[in-house]
Design a protein around this motif. Structure first.
Motif, mmCIF file in Angstrom:
data_model
loop_
_atom_site.group_PDB
_atom_site.id
_atom_site.type_symbol
_atom_site.label_atom_id
_atom_site.label_comp_id
_atom_site.label_asym_id
_atom_site.label_seq_id
_atom_site.Cartn_x
_atom_site.Cartn_y
_atom_site.Cartn_z
ATOM 1 N N CYS A 186 -1.080 -2.094 -0.851
ATOM 2 C CA CYS A 186 -0.733 -0.705 -1.126
ATOM 3 C C CYS A 186 -1.175 0.208 0.019
ATOM 4 C CB CYS A 186 -1.358 -0.251 -2.441
ATOM 5 S SG CYS A 186 -0.435 -0.768 -3.912
ATOM 6 N N ARG B 116 1.207 0.107 2.768
ATOM 7 C CA ARG B 116 2.454 0.783 2.398
ATOM 8 C C ARG B 116 2.261 2.281 2.139
ATOM 9 N NH1 ARG B 116 7.487 -0.873 2.726
ATOM 10 N NH2 ARG B 116 8.007 -0.246 0.595
ATOM 11 N N SER C 277 -0.785 4.033 0.569
ATOM 12 C CA SER C 277 -1.496 4.541 -0.610
ATOM 13 C C SER C 277 -2.376 5.740 -0.280
ATOM 14 C CB SER C 277 -2.332 3.432 -1.252
ATOM 15 O OG SER C 277 -3.365 2.997 -0.386
ATOM 16 N N CYS D 64 1.699 -6.175 -6.151
ATOM 17 C CA CYS D 64 1.717 -5.922 -4.712
ATOM 18 C C CYS D 64 3.131 -5.891 -4.133
ATOM 19 C CB CYS D 64 0.885 -6.987 -3.998
ATOM 20 S SG CYS D 64 -0.800 -7.135 -4.624
ATOM 21 N N PRO E 13 3.674 0.954 -2.570
ATOM 22 C CA PRO E 13 2.424 1.377 -3.217
ATOM 23 C C PRO E 13 2.665 1.793 -4.662
ATOM 24 C CG PRO E 13 3.301 3.178 -1.936
ATOM 25 C CD PRO E 13 4.234 2.017 -1.717
ATOM 26 N N ASP F 182 6.495 1.535 -6.205
ATOM 27 C CA ASP F 182 7.378 1.998 -5.123
ATOM 28 C C ASP F 182 7.380 3.522 -5.043
ATOM 29 O OD1 ASP F 182 8.493 -0.554 -4.177
ATOM 30 O OD2 ASP F 182 9.450 -0.658 -6.133
ATOM 31 N N THR G 236 6.385 7.376 -3.612
ATOM 32 C CA THR G 236 6.278 8.110 -2.348
ATOM 33 C C THR G 236 5.453 9.363 -2.619
ATOM 34 O OG1 THR G 236 8.268 9.418 -2.785
ATOM 35 C CG2 THR G 236 8.564 7.290 -1.647
#
Length: 254
Positions: free
Chosen positions: A134, A137, A139, A174, A178, A199, A201
């Motif tokens: 995360c 990606r 977090s 995972c 995130p 997923d 944003t």
């Protein structure tokens, strides 16, 4: 010399406990020590509601009568749901009484698992996954967006009591990093929910917050419209047909 060192150490410990409650508690919602306060001390009466007493009986029925202590985690979880997302020392003492163990045995569990909060949280407690997938990606950007939008620090509660933001290690999804979890304590134990939002944003988590503020229920699971559950974005790229069986199922005969 020994006496002088002991006295110095005692002074250091006293200075720690003389810090203002908010300053000493702001770093965590899963504390490993207890300081009495007006709303959290052993003299405050705490009992399960009549509805939850029935749930307590149901939980205990899952375990042999001589292993009541095995119910400590689900009972603490039920107590936390009833008490708006956090555990008082009185609630833990009540769980200890029910399962017939020394209170310290319950304290040990409540302070070990990060799912149990030892200080007040918001009616919607937002947990950001901080494990490596995360983090890679984004977090940290997710957490920053939440804290900035709500105007709080990690583990602080908004002035209206609605939201708080914490961190959790690993949420176990995972492939859809995130992600965040929303623990909803707005309707007590009867309406309690604990949902994953994957997923996400920075923009999407703010939208989720505002939906919750309006009393709406954002759809849990992946927030990526191009993904179905945990499948690859855009659909499968492999395993598009029935897998071929092994040439010989009887491995000993091969």
């Amino acid at each position: 010399m020994f006496a002088r060192r002991a006295a110095q150490r005692l002074l250091e410990i006293r200075q720690v406990f003389r810090q203002p409650p908010l300053a000493s508690r702001s770093f965590s919602t899963a504390l490993n020590y207890h300081i009495d306060s007006p709303d959290n001390n052993p003299n405050v009466q705490w009992k399960f509601t009549e509805t939850n007493q029935q749930k307590v009986k149901e939980i205990l029925s899952f375990y042999p009568s001589n292993y009541k202590q095995s119910a400590v985690i689900p009972l603490l979880d039920l107590a936390q749901q009833q008490h708006g997302g956090w555990l008082t020392v009185s609630a833990m003492n009540e769980v200890a009484r029910i399962i017939e163990v020394a209170p310290i045995r319950v304290y040990e569990v409540a302070t070990f698992y990060s799912m149990f909060n030892r200080t007040k949280v918001g009616k919607y407690h937002l947990l950001v996954c901080g494990t490596t997938p995360c983090m890679i990606r984004g977090s940290r950007e997710i957490e920053e967006a939440l804290l900035k939008h709500l105007g709080v620090k990690r583990n602080e509660v908004t002035k209206d009591g609605l939201f708080s933001v914490g961190e959790m290690e690993c949420m176990g999804c995972c492939v859809n990093a995130p992600m965040i979890t929303v623990a909803d304590y707005s309707n007590g134990s009867e309406g309690y929910t604990y949902n994953y939002f994957e997923d996400v944003t920075p923009k999407r988590v703010v939208e989720i917050v505002e939906m919750l503020r309006r009393g709406e229920k954002p759809p849990p699971g992946t927030q990526n419209p191009n993904r179905f559950k945990s499948a690859p974005e855009g659909g499968n790229k492999t395993l598009l047909s029935e897998p071929k069986p092994p040439p010989c199922r009887d491995l000993d005969a091969c």
